[in-house]
Scaffold this motif. Structure first.
Motif, PDB file in Angstrom:
ATOM      1  N   ASN A  34       0.827  -1.212   0.000  1.00  0.00           N
ATOM      2  CA  ASN A  34       0.000   0.000   0.000  1.00  0.00           C
ATOM      3  C   ASN A  34       0.858   1.257   0.000  1.00  0.00           C
ATOM      4  O   ASN A  34       0.514   2.258  -0.638  1.00  0.00           O
ATOM      5  N   GLU A  64       0.846   4.593  -2.589  1.00  0.00           N
ATOM      6  CA  GLU A  64       0.545   5.928  -2.078  1.00  0.00           C
ATOM      7  C   GLU A  64       1.779   6.820  -1.974  1.00  0.00           C
ATOM      8  O   GLU A  64       1.680   7.951  -1.492  1.00  0.00           O
ATOM      9  N   ASN A 116      -4.733  13.973   2.400  1.00  0.00           N
ATOM     10  CA  ASN A 116      -5.037  12.775   3.191  1.00  0.00           C
ATOM     11  C   ASN A 116      -6.338  12.122   2.756  1.00  0.00           C
ATOM     12  O   ASN A 116      -6.536  10.915   2.953  1.00  0.00           O
ATOM     13  N   LYS A 117      -7.235  12.911   2.175  1.00  0.00           N
ATOM     14  CA  LYS A 117      -8.493  12.345   1.678  1.00  0.00           C
ATOM     15  C   LYS A 117      -8.250  11.411   0.495  1.00  0.00           C
ATOM     16  O   LYS A 117      -9.062  10.534   0.211  1.00  0.00           O
ATOM     17  N   PHE A 118      -7.124  11.618  -0.197  1.00  0.00           N
ATOM     18  CA  PHE A 118      -6.799  10.773  -1.343  1.00  0.00           C
ATOM     19  C   PHE A 118      -5.959   9.554  -0.949  1.00  0.00           C
ATOM     20  O   PHE A 118      -5.819   8.619  -1.726  1.00  0.00           O
ATOM     21  N   LYS A 157      -5.665   6.358   0.751  1.00  0.00           N
ATOM     22  CA  LYS A 157      -6.611   5.368   1.269  1.00  0.00           C
ATOM     23  C   LYS A 157      -5.927   4.164   1.916  1.00  0.00           C
ATOM     24  O   LYS A 157      -6.436   3.586   2.865  1.00  0.00           O
ATOM     25  N   GLY A 158      -4.753   3.785   1.411  1.00  0.00           N
ATOM     26  CA  GLY A 158      -4.141   2.526   1.851  1.00  0.00           C
ATOM     27  C   GLY A 158      -3.270   2.633   3.078  1.00  0.00           C
ATOM     28  O   GLY A 158      -2.916   1.613   3.674  1.00  0.00           O
ATOM     29  N   ASP A 196      -2.911   4.581   6.811  1.00  0.00           N
ATOM     30  CA  ASP A 196      -3.663   5.431   7.729  1.00  0.00           C
ATOM     31  C   ASP A 196      -2.951   5.547   9.070  1.00  0.00           C
ATOM     32  O   ASP A 196      -1.981   4.844   9.346  1.00  0.00           O
ATOM     33  N   ARG A 242       1.032   6.577   8.433  1.00  0.00           N
ATOM     34  CA  ARG A 242       1.017   7.678   7.471  1.00  0.00           C
ATOM     35  C   ARG A 242       1.789   8.877   8.004  1.00  0.00           C
ATOM     36  O   ARG A 242       2.582   9.495   7.286  1.00  0.00           O
ATOM     37  N   ARG A 259      -9.243  12.915  11.651  1.00  0.00           N
ATOM     38  CA  ARG A 259      -8.102  12.344  10.932  1.00  0.00           C
ATOM     39  C   ARG A 259      -7.151  13.441  10.488  1.00  0.00           C
ATOM     40  O   ARG A 259      -5.941  13.314  10.600  1.00  0.00           O
TER      41      ARG A 259
END
Length: 303
Positions: free
Chosen positions: A62, A66, A170-172, A174-175, A177, A181, A297
């Protein structure tokens, strides 16, 4: 219930730590970029150690997907810190913090453009009232604040812009968190800030005395590393709405620290402006559970 209370206390404690960072940064005799670099390095080392000890391994597949967004958001985070620390130098900690807290308003304004979300009547009211609050804080038409105060507010708004950029990015993502992150974004901030500092005057650790080192270590290890670990540990057991509401302890503590510890003053209209920004952004966030979760978040990157 006991677990929920303990997690709430952890979140409150992390917010109090975040809220006092301006007081500590004020006492470090180094350029803002250099403080931001050391902060990122120290926090990366501490959080990396925490992840190793707790055996929280991220999904590397992931991360690979990202990576571009993590890199860009890490760059935005590093720039955000530089502007925020500069704001502390030019204006009071309270005014810098309240200007910085205009970031959620920026997010509200750009999300309809990026995600095709419709602005509700409530969101429009919150946007305009928060903007009015910013106008009052800047003291437009008041010469007493001086050019230094205006520069500090401008730096605070630039920091808010880059903070909003991190939230939107951060909204984009997804993998990856949570704390993984954040760790990767701190690492990206280190990679970004190191050449910036090297090209804009270099590093000056020799300029620090014992007190300076103590303040710098506190900013990196406590205000960033420890506070973020507490924050993400608390989020695992708290509803998004409650986390979003408790996050407003941060700016309130910052204002109190500015007035009570540093002896800085706030004019009546600046107090009113701060209440408008915090009050209407909070009202906007508690309107729906989803909004509260999204804000919580994004809150991980403040300050």
């Amino acid at each position: 219930m006991n677990k929920l209370k303990s997690r709430s206390l952890m979140l409150v404690f992390s917010m109090i730590i975040f809220g006092t960072i301006g007081v500590f940064v004020r006492g470090i005799p180094l350029p803002s970029g250099e403080i931001a670099l050391y902060r990122a390095v120290l926090a990366t080392l501490l959080i990396g150690t925490y992840l190793l000890i707790s055996r929280q391994r991220p999904a590397f597949s992931n991360i690979k997907k990202e990576l571009p967004l993590l890199l860009v958001s890490g760059i935005a985070m590093g720039i955000n810190w530089i502007f925020l620390f500069e704001a502390y130098r030019y204006t009071t900690v309270s005014v810098a913090t309240l200007s910085y807290y205009f970031a959620p308003v920026i997010v509200t304004a750009v999300c309809p453009l990026l995600f095709h979300e419709k602005l509700t009547a409530k969101q429009l009211v919150c946007f305009f009232m928060s903007t009015l609050g910013l106008v009052l804080i800047t003291g437009i038409g008041d010469a007493e604040g001086g050019s230094s105060n205006a520069v500090g507010i401008l730096f605070g708004l630039c920091a808010a812009l880059f903070y909003a950029t991190v939230i939107v990015l951060n909204k984009f993502i997804k993998g990856v968190d949570g704390i993984h992150r954040t760790f990767l974004q701190f690492l990206a901030a280190v990679v970004t800030l190191f050449p910036y500092v090297a090209l804009t005057g270099g590093m000056h650790p020799g300029a620090l005395n014992g007190q300076g080192w103590a303040l710098l270590l506190t900013v990196g290890l406590v205000h960033t590393g420890l506070a973020y670990c507490l924050y993400f540990s608390a989020l695992k057991a708290l509803p998004g709405q409650k986390a979003a509401i408790l996050s407003y302890i941060d700016p309130l503590v910052a204002v109190l620290a500015s007035v009570c510890i540093l002896g800085e003053t706030m004019r009546v209209w600046q107090v009113v402006g701060g209440l408008l920004i915090l009050g209407f952004t909070l009202w906007n966030e508690v309107g729906s559970r989803a909004t509260g979760q999204a804000r919580a978040r994004g809150r991980a990157f403040r300050p």
